[in-house]
Design a protein around this motif. Structure first.
Motif, mmCIF file in Angstrom:
data_model
loop_
_atom_site.group_PDB
_atom_site.id
_atom_site.type_symbol
_atom_site.label_atom_id
_atom_site.label_comp_id
_atom_site.label_asym_id
_atom_site.label_seq_id
_atom_site.Cartn_x
_atom_site.Cartn_y
_atom_site.Cartn_z
ATOM 1 N N UNK A 20 0.833 -1.207 0.000
ATOM 2 C CA UNK A 20 0.000 0.000 0.000
ATOM 3 C C UNK A 20 0.867 1.256 0.000
ATOM 4 N N UNK A 21 1.987 1.219 0.720
ATOM 5 C CA UNK A 21 2.895 2.366 0.747
ATOM 6 C C UNK A 21 3.448 2.651 -0.646
ATOM 7 N N UNK A 22 3.843 1.611 -1.372
ATOM 8 C CA UNK A 22 4.340 1.777 -2.737
ATOM 9 C C UNK A 22 3.260 2.375 -3.636
ATOM 10 N N UNK A 23 2.022 1.911 -3.461
ATOM 11 C CA UNK A 23 0.904 2.417 -4.256
ATOM 12 C C UNK A 23 0.704 3.912 -4.042
ATOM 13 N N UNK A 24 0.759 4.347 -2.805
ATOM 14 C CA UNK A 24 0.572 5.766 -2.499
ATOM 15 C C UNK A 24 1.700 6.620 -3.087
ATOM 16 N N UNK A 25 2.917 6.111 -3.038
ATOM 17 C CA UNK A 25 4.059 6.850 -3.589
ATOM 18 C C UNK A 25 3.893 7.054 -5.095
ATOM 19 N N UNK A 26 3.519 5.999 -5.795
ATOM 20 C CA UNK A 26 3.378 6.109 -7.243
ATOM 21 C C UNK A 26 2.179 6.963 -7.635
ATOM 22 N N UNK A 27 1.090 6.875 -6.882
ATOM 23 C CA UNK A 27 -0.056 7.731 -7.176
ATOM 24 C C UNK A 27 0.342 9.204 -7.074
ATOM 25 N N UNK A 28 1.119 9.556 -6.064
ATOM 26 C CA UNK A 28 1.594 10.928 -5.922
ATOM 27 C C UNK A 28 2.563 11.316 -7.023
ATOM 28 N N UNK A 29 3.469 10.397 -7.387
ATOM 29 C CA UNK A 29 4.438 10.669 -8.443
ATOM 30 C C UNK A 29 3.745 10.960 -9.767
ATOM 31 N N UNK A 30 2.736 10.178 -10.103
ATOM 32 C CA UNK A 30 2.042 10.381 -11.369
ATOM 33 C C UNK A 30 1.151 11.610 -11.333
ATOM 34 N N UNK A 31 0.615 11.941 -10.172
ATOM 35 C CA UNK A 31 -0.249 13.115 -10.067
ATOM 36 C C UNK A 31 0.523 14.390 -10.379
ATOM 37 N N UNK A 32 1.789 14.449 -9.960
ATOM 38 C CA UNK A 32 2.547 15.690 -10.108
ATOM 39 C C UNK A 32 3.634 15.641 -11.180
ATOM 40 N N UNK A 33 4.030 14.433 -11.624
ATOM 41 C CA UNK A 33 5.143 14.376 -12.566
ATOM 42 C C UNK A 33 4.876 13.607 -13.836
ATOM 43 N N UNK A 34 3.603 13.365 -14.148
ATOM 44 C CA UNK A 34 3.291 12.517 -15.299
ATOM 45 C C UNK A 34 3.813 13.086 -16.609
ATOM 46 N N UNK A 35 3.716 14.400 -16.798
ATOM 47 C CA UNK A 35 4.110 14.987 -18.083
ATOM 48 C C UNK A 35 5.611 14.806 -18.344
ATOM 49 N N UNK A 36 6.413 15.056 -17.321
ATOM 50 C CA UNK A 36 7.852 14.889 -17.478
ATOM 51 C C UNK A 36 8.234 13.453 -17.806
ATOM 52 N N UNK A 37 7.512 12.495 -17.200
ATOM 53 C CA UNK A 37 7.796 11.088 -17.479
ATOM 54 C C UNK A 37 7.426 10.740 -18.917
ATOM 55 N N UNK A 38 6.258 11.183 -19.372
ATOM 56 C CA UNK A 38 5.817 10.854 -20.726
ATOM 57 C C UNK A 38 6.696 11.497 -21.791
ATOM 58 N N UNK A 39 7.275 12.655 -21.481
ATOM 59 C CA UNK A 39 8.131 13.328 -22.463
ATOM 60 C C UNK A 39 9.388 12.522 -22.766
ATOM 61 N N UNK A 40 9.747 11.593 -21.865
ATOM 62 C CA UNK A 40 10.900 10.728 -22.118
ATOM 63 C C UNK A 40 10.667 9.877 -23.361
ATOM 64 N N UNK A 41 9.406 9.513 -23.595
ATOM 65 C CA UNK A 41 9.080 8.606 -24.686
ATOM 66 C C UNK A 41 9.003 9.303 -26.045
ATOM 67 N N UNK A 42 8.938 10.607 -26.066
ATOM 68 C CA UNK A 42 8.596 11.324 -27.291
ATOM 69 C C UNK A 42 9.680 12.301 -27.701
#
Length: 441
Positions: free
Chosen positions: A311-333
């Motif tokens: 559950x702790x891992x789940x909460x960390x990733x939910x927060x990471x994607x909420x605030x940093x999703x765009x930067x992560x996706x830009x890696x692919x493009x």
């Protein structure tokens, strides 16, 4: 107990991280080879077909792991040896069968997935990696059951590092396109298989016993092996059907960019799932061990703490994607390509689903690990049959009304129901705890 969980989880997390990293690099390379809608879409279709093949053979890892862990907990090293040989024999037969049937498998899969010529070239290049990949399932399941997460980590890092290096070399340096990514997988898998054999001989030569054919194919343990694997095959087929349909439905959306968008967003979920699987693998190994050694109190403590970590891992990733999703996706493009701005804009409309799915998925992942260790695979099978039926019902009922949102809603409910069903089917885990008291191994 936390130290024991981390001893098994940490190497699995490290090795699992290399898997989505390999996917990230492959997708990023494809996104820079030309029109990302075409190249990423073709790669997604090809990868989905191989996910279907590999996931339907992953029963070898899961079935081998649970049975081996229980034999290890009971101190029965002769049965541990027999489990290794059974897993390798079955995996070798499956791998050869896939090669023989590659033409009908390829033609049917590409037709169902609406694959183009580029996806076809990828498939017929990568198919040669399948025998090695399936045999690695057997090896890794056995190592996990033997409470050894380090050797699978070393093997996984080697396979995926070679894949990344060779993908860049073949696809970009030799200008082979996404076919180069496929051949990189072939090289990586066979190097990994060779390494697994070497490490097996180095680490376990002293405890591996001689096994007669009559012991290897003894009816009672073989029946149990195949019953467990039958349930896992059905369970895995449901999961593969859901994931494959997700890609196929994305490819048939009115907006041709939707396949690329959903593929990129699914990469985010994959990153989370492989991280969480590290703790699920720890639960799998420890559950089997404590059932085999009849340590009921340790089993309860292990399961409780594994859920907290998950559950702790789940909460960390939910927060990471909420605030940093765009930067992560830009890696692919390729951000210099103006067309990719539209892909990111479209992805923004659906990023909330990825966050929600990450939030609800920790419990079903952990339940899967527990059920594999307890060899209660019939419950896994039944929960997946229910969840898959609901998944398709939600999509077909709501897709005419809300389009791609229906696909993501169906996927989220599929993940949620897996955990809910297993919780109640196991009598709120009471049936698992009873296994340790009975010593069913």
């Amino acid at each position: 107990m936390n130290r024991e969980i981390l001893r098994l989880a940490a190497p699995n997390i490290v090795s699992n991280i290399t898997v989505p990293l390999m996917g990230i690099v492959s997708t990023a390379i494809a996104g820079h080879l030309g029109d990302p809608t075409t190249t990423i879409g073709a790669l997604a279709i090809g990868v989905s077909i191989f996910n279907f093949i590999y996931w339907n053979c992953s029963f070898l890892r899961m079935g081998t792991s649970g049975l081996t862990a229980q034999a290890y907990g009971a101190g029965d090293y002769a049965e541990c040896t027999r489990m290794l040989y059974r897993a390798l024999v079955v995996s070798a037969v499956l791998g050869i069968a896939v090669l023989i049937l590659q033409r009908p498998i390829g033609e049917l899969s590409l037709r169902i997935m609406n694959g183009d010529a580029m996806a076809s070239e990828y498939f017929y290049a990568r198919i040669w990696a399948v025998p090695a990949g399936i045999m690695l399932f057997g090896f890794n399941g056995w190592f996990t059951g033997m409470q050894n997460a380090v050797i699978p980590m070393i093997t996984s890092i080697t396979v995926n590092s070679i894949h990344i290096v060779c993908s860049l070399w073949f696809a970009v340096g030799l200008n082979m396109g996404i076919v180069g990514i496929a051949y990189a997988s072939v090289v990586g898998q066979y190097v990994g298989l060779s390494l697994a054999v070497v490490l097996l001989c180095w680490r376990y030569r002293s405890i591996l016993t001689r096994v007669a054919k009559r012991e290897l194919f003894d009816v009672t343990p073989m029946r149990r092996f195949f019953v467990i694997n039958r349930d896992i095959i059905i369970r895995t087929f449901c999961i593969v059907a859901v994931y494959t349909f997700f890609t196929a439905a994305s490819a048939r959306m009115d907006n041709p960019a939707m396949l690329a968008v959903n593929t990129l967003l699914m990469q985010l979920f994959t990153m989370f799932s492989y991280m969480n699987d590290g703790f699920a693998y720890a639960a799998e190994a420890l559950t089997g061990r404590f059932i085999g050694s009849r340590q009921g109190a340790s089993l309860r403590d292990c399961i409780r703490k594994c859920f907290v970590w998950s559950i702790a891992v789940s909460l960390i990733f939910a927060g990471l994607y909420a605030f940093g999703w765009r930067g992560i996706l830009e890696i692919f493009l390729d951000t210099n390509n103006p067309e990719n701005g539209g892909v990111l804009t479209l992805a923004h409309q659906y990023i909330g689903w990825v966050i929600a799915v990450a939030f609800v998925s920790s419990v079903p992942f952990m339940f899967d690990g527990i059920m594999v260790g307890a060899t209660m695979t019939n419950l896994m099978r039944n929960s997946l049959l229910v969840s898959t039926a609901v998944y398709f019902a939600i999509f077909y009922l709501l897709s005419p009304l809300i389009g791609n949102n229906a696909l993501w809603l169906a996927f989220m409910m599929f993940m949620l129901l897996r955990g809910v069903c297993l919780y109640f089917m196991s009598g709120r885990l009471r049936r698992v705890y009873d296994r340790a008291a009975e010593g069913n191994h």
